[in-house]
Design a protein around this motif. Structure first.
Motif, PDB file in Angstrom:
ATOM      1  N   ILE A   1     -15.608 -16.333  -4.989  1.00  0.00           N
ATOM      2  CA  ILE A   1     -16.473 -15.262  -4.490  1.00  0.00           C
ATOM      3  C   ILE A   1     -15.813 -14.417  -3.415  1.00  0.00           C
ATOM      4  N   ASP A   2     -14.597 -14.726  -3.030  1.00  0.00           N
ATOM      5  CA  ASP A   2     -13.841 -13.883  -2.089  1.00  0.00           C
ATOM      6  C   ASP A   2     -12.698 -13.213  -2.847  1.00  0.00           C
ATOM      7  N   PRO A   3     -12.880 -11.942  -3.223  1.00  0.00           N
ATOM      8  CA  PRO A   3     -11.857 -11.290  -4.050  1.00  0.00           C
ATOM      9  C   PRO A   3     -10.651 -10.782  -3.258  1.00  0.00           C
ATOM     10  N   GLY A   4     -10.767 -10.715  -1.928  1.00  0.00           N
ATOM     11  CA  GLY A   4      -9.696 -10.090  -1.153  1.00  0.00           C
ATOM     12  C   GLY A   4      -9.735  -8.583  -1.327  1.00  0.00           C
ATOM     13  N   ASN A   5      -8.584  -7.959  -1.197  1.00  0.00           N
ATOM     14  CA  ASN A   5      -8.516  -6.502  -1.355  1.00  0.00           C
ATOM     15  C   ASN A   5      -8.698  -6.114  -2.818  1.00  0.00           C
ATOM     16  N   LEU A   6      -9.309  -4.939  -3.029  1.00  0.00           N
ATOM     17  CA  LEU A   6      -9.536  -4.521  -4.408  1.00  0.00           C
ATOM     18  C   LEU A   6      -8.444  -3.586  -4.933  1.00  0.00           C
TER      19      LEU A   6
ATOM     20  N   ARG B   1       1.730  -2.063  -9.032  1.00  0.00           N
ATOM     21  CA  ARG B   1       2.302  -2.282 -10.376  1.00  0.00           C
ATOM     22  C   ARG B   1       3.390  -3.352 -10.327  1.00  0.00           C
ATOM     23  N   PHE B   2       4.199  -3.283  -9.280  1.00  0.00           N
ATOM     24  CA  PHE B   2       5.278  -4.274  -9.118  1.00  0.00           C
ATOM     25  C   PHE B   2       4.690  -5.688  -9.051  1.00  0.00           C
ATOM     26  N   MET B   3       3.684  -5.847  -8.203  1.00  0.00           N
ATOM     27  CA  MET B   3       3.097  -7.181  -8.014  1.00  0.00           C
ATOM     28  C   MET B   3       2.361  -7.653  -9.263  1.00  0.00           C
ATOM     29  N   ASN B   4       1.873  -6.682 -10.039  1.00  0.00           N
ATOM     30  CA  ASN B   4       1.093  -7.042 -11.231  1.00  0.00           C
ATOM     31  C   ASN B   4       1.960  -7.170 -12.485  1.00  0.00           C
ATOM     32  N   SER B   5       3.291  -7.052 -12.319  1.00  0.00           N
ATOM     33  CA  SER B   5       4.187  -7.188 -13.479  1.00  0.00           C
ATOM     34  C   SER B   5       4.914  -8.520 -13.397  1.00  0.00           C
ATOM     35  N   SER B   6       5.279  -9.062 -14.561  1.00  0.00           N
ATOM     36  CA  SER B   6       5.969 -10.352 -14.511  1.00  0.00           C
ATOM     37  C   SER B   6       7.377 -10.176 -13.948  1.00  0.00           C
ATOM     38  N   ALA B   7       7.990  -8.991 -14.173  1.00  0.00           N
ATOM     39  CA  ALA B   7       9.321  -8.747 -13.594  1.00  0.00           C
ATOM     40  C   ALA B   7       9.231  -8.726 -12.067  1.00  0.00           C
TER      41      ALA B   7
ATOM     42  N   ILE C   1      -5.510  -0.515  -8.772  1.00  0.00           N
ATOM     43  CA  ILE C   1      -5.234  -0.688 -10.202  1.00  0.00           C
ATOM     44  C   ILE C   1      -6.274  -1.581 -10.865  1.00  0.00           C
ATOM     45  N   GLY C   2      -7.313  -1.880 -10.141  1.00  0.00           N
ATOM     46  CA  GLY C   2      -8.414  -2.625 -10.740  1.00  0.00           C
ATOM     47  C   GLY C   2      -8.204  -4.122 -10.823  1.00  0.00           C
ATOM     48  N   VAL C   3      -7.116  -4.623 -10.253  1.00  0.00           N
ATOM     49  CA  VAL C   3      -6.900  -6.081 -10.236  1.00  0.00           C
ATOM     50  C   VAL C   3      -7.067  -6.549  -8.797  1.00  0.00           C
ATOM     51  N   PRO C   4      -7.995  -7.436  -8.529  1.00  0.00           N
ATOM     52  CA  PRO C   4      -8.234  -7.847  -7.142  1.00  0.00           C
ATOM     53  C   PRO C   4      -7.099  -8.690  -6.574  1.00  0.00           C
ATOM     54  N   GLU C   5      -7.054  -8.709  -5.258  1.00  0.00           N
ATOM     55  CA  GLU C   5      -6.010  -9.472  -4.558  1.00  0.00           C
ATOM     56  C   GLU C   5      -5.989 -10.932  -4.996  1.00  0.00           C
ATOM     57  N   LYS C   6      -7.177 -11.527  -5.203  1.00  0.00           N
ATOM     58  CA  LYS C   6      -7.208 -12.953  -5.553  1.00  0.00           C
ATOM     59  C   LYS C   6      -6.435 -13.236  -6.842  1.00  0.00           C
ATOM     60  N   THR C   7      -6.475 -12.287  -7.787  1.00  0.00           N
ATOM     61  CA  THR C   7      -5.780 -12.473  -9.070  1.00  0.00           C
ATOM     62  C   THR C   7      -4.288 -12.238  -8.906  1.00  0.00           C
ATOM     63  N   ILE C   8      -3.948 -11.143  -8.182  1.00  0.00           N
ATOM     64  CA  ILE C   8      -2.537 -10.842  -7.903  1.00  0.00           C
ATOM     65  C   ILE C   8      -1.892 -12.028  -7.181  1.00  0.00           C
TER      66      ILE C   8
ATOM     67  N   GLY D   1       2.838  -6.973  -0.864  1.00  0.00           N
ATOM     68  CA  GLY D   1       2.876  -5.519  -0.999  1.00  0.00           C
ATOM     69  C   GLY D   1       1.473  -4.981  -0.763  1.00  0.00           C
ATOM     70  N   TYR D   2       1.297  -3.685  -1.023  1.00  0.00           N
ATOM     71  CA  TYR D   2      -0.003  -3.059  -0.782  1.00  0.00           C
ATOM     72  C   TYR D   2      -0.665  -2.713  -2.103  1.00  0.00           C
ATOM     73  N   LEU D   3      -1.881  -3.217  -2.267  1.00  0.00           N
ATOM     74  CA  LEU D   3      -2.627  -2.893  -3.490  1.00  0.00           C
ATOM     75  C   LEU D   3      -3.149  -1.459  -3.448  1.00  0.00           C
ATOM     76  N   THR D   4      -3.054  -0.822  -2.291  1.00  0.00           N
ATOM     77  CA  THR D   4      -3.430   0.592  -2.179  1.00  0.00           C
ATOM     78  C   THR D   4      -2.240   1.505  -2.474  1.00  0.00           C
ATOM     79  N   ASN D   5      -1.077   0.927  -2.705  1.00  0.00           N
ATOM     80  CA  ASN D   5       0.127   1.681  -3.052  1.00  0.00           C
ATOM     81  C   ASN D   5       0.421   1.427  -4.532  1.00  0.00           C
ATOM     82  N   ARG D   6       0.422   2.510  -5.324  1.00  0.00           N
ATOM     83  CA  ARG D   6       0.493   2.323  -6.774  1.00  0.00           C
ATOM     84  C   ARG D   6       1.768   1.587  -7.208  1.00  0.00           C
ATOM     85  N   ALA D   7       2.912   1.976  -6.619  1.00  0.00           N
ATOM     86  CA  ALA D   7       4.179   1.329  -7.007  1.00  0.00           C
ATOM     87  C   ALA D   7       4.150  -0.165  -6.661  1.00  0.00           C
TER      88      ALA D   7
END
Ligand code: ZN
Length: 413
Positions: free
Chosen positions: A197-202, A382-388, A205-212, A373-379
């Motif tokens: 129930i604590d998602p962290g930052n939103l 995307r970096f954090m949300n990629s497997s690379a 890119i639509g993926v919450p911090e908890k998932t990242i 990184g910053y979820l408010t920064n698009r680059a």
């Protein structure tokens, strides 16, 4: 001849059997008797290295023991309590000291408790006390470091110790640091921030911090787990809420060597990006770090946990001291992570910062918090949300962890 053969055979078989039984009995005796005699831990020596400016007092032990410590004034004394031990090196029960340590005494204090008392030549500050695992030709060592202080400071520390309990024996403090056998694996806790129930930052890119955070934590776990010297434990491996305090408790229960908390930050300006590594400090290194600590520390509040009665207060002076020591190791680890990330992961300016983060406050586990990184920064997002991106982050952490433990090993820890 044809009759005697089987009898002879039987007799020699019986002889062989009884010899084997006899040998077995003798062997058991040889093994069991010393084992019974050595049921108590053995103190095989006491050493010190003391001058006017500092004192180190070392107790040589054949096994790890719990210890408690207290200081007493008038005269100035340090009292170390151990479980009942066998002092095998000296039958007089006392010895001359040097420098800050005037004399020392030891013996059975009461059933189950052996005590060592140091008579000090003046007021001393306990800098730290810790158990060292076997190494460098020594068995276990309980090490106490002190330095001279003022009478007022000494009395204040005594009063603090007494205040935390109803009477002096109760105020004695349990050992904050215990050693594991030297050949055991390094335990590394990977803590994915937030969850449930604590998602962290939103973020954007639509993926919450908890998932990242969980996905990066898993990548780090997978890289570290390839090293057979490491035992990697996740505080969570699914989308579940874990109170901040529970995360620290997991680290202590596992007797962890290291705690790495993984998060992703946010900022009102989308241009701000890069990874930052935080280590614990009483005072935040800047206003931004202070704000981050407020955000991350609210996790339990967000989850609706009743914080009444919850205490972050570190009640004992010893835990305070251990924490200060741990903070140095945490800062060292943070610097290594920053160094290994450089070139592979975008770093924020001032990429190692200090903040009063609750999750980092295990008193004896070196701990860092990575804002990858910053979820408010698009680059960044995307970096954090990629497997690379995740494997670059994880590889940098792995190199830093290797470097950290190699340095520790070279220092004899
Ligand atoms: Zn976070």
């Amino acid at each position: 001849m044809s009759f005697s053969f089987p009898f002879q055979w039987i007799r020699s078989y019986c002889d062989a059997t009884s010899k084997a039984v006899y040998r077995l009995l003798l062997l058991s005796f040889l093994i069991l008797v010393p084992a019974l005699a050595a049921a108590e831990p053995e103190v095989s020596g006491i050493r010190m290295n003391s001058d006017a400016n500092s004192a180190r007092f070392v107790i040589d032990l054949d096994e790890e023991v719990e210890f408690t410590l207290l200081t007493l004034a008038d005269p100035y004394r340090v009292v170390i309590d151990l479980p009942e031990v066998n002092f095998s090196f000296n039958s007089t029960g006392s010895g001359e000291g040097e420098g800050l340590i005037d004399r020392y005494r030891f013996g059975l204090f009461r059933a189950g408790v052996s005590r060592i008392v140091l008579d000090l030549s003046g007021p001393a500050e306990i800098e730290r006390m810790f158990m060292l695992s076997p190494g460098g030709g020594h068995r276990f060592r309980l090490v106490l470091d002190m330095k001279p202080t003022s009478r007022d400071a000494f009395l204040a520390s005594v009063q603090r110790a007494v205040r935390s309990g109803a009477n002096i024996p109760d105020s004695r403090v349990s050992a904050p640091i215990t050693a594991r056998p030297a050949n055991s694996r390094r335990v590394i806790i990977i803590d994915a921030g937030h969850g449930g129930i604590d998602p962290g930052n939103l973020g954007i890119i639509g993926v919450p911090e908890k998932t990242i955070a969980l996905n990066i934590a898993r990548a780090i776990r997978d890289q570290l787990a390839r090293n057979p010297d490491y035992e990697v434990v996740m505080t969570r491996d699914r989308d579940i809420f874990i109170p901040l305090d529970r995360r620290r408790v997991i680290a202590r229960e596992q007797r962890a060597d290291m705690f790495i908390s993984v998060h992703a930050d946010s900022f009102r300006q989308a241009g701000v990006g890069g990874a930052t590594v935080y280590s614990l400090s009483e005072r935040a290194s800047d206003r931004e770090a202070a704000a981050l600590a407020r955000r991350e520390n609210r996790s339990d509040l967000i989850a609706g946990i009743d914080l009444t009665g919850e205490s972050d207060e570190v009640t004992s002076i010893l835990v305070d001291l251990a924490q200060r020591e741990t903070m140095n190791y945490s800062a060292r680890l943070a610097n290594l992570v920053v160094g290994e990330m450089r070139g592979d992961v975008t770093l924020r300016t001032n990429s190692h910062r200090f903040a009063g983060l609750v999750v980092l406050k295990a008193p004896d586990v070196p701990s860092i918090l990575l804002e990858a990184g910053y979820l408010t920064n698009r680059a960044d997002a995307r970096f954090m949300n990629s497997s690379a991106g995740r494997s670059k982050i994880a590889a940098a952490i792995r190199r830093a962890v290797d470097g950290y433990f190699n340095t520790l090993a070279s220092e004899g820890f």
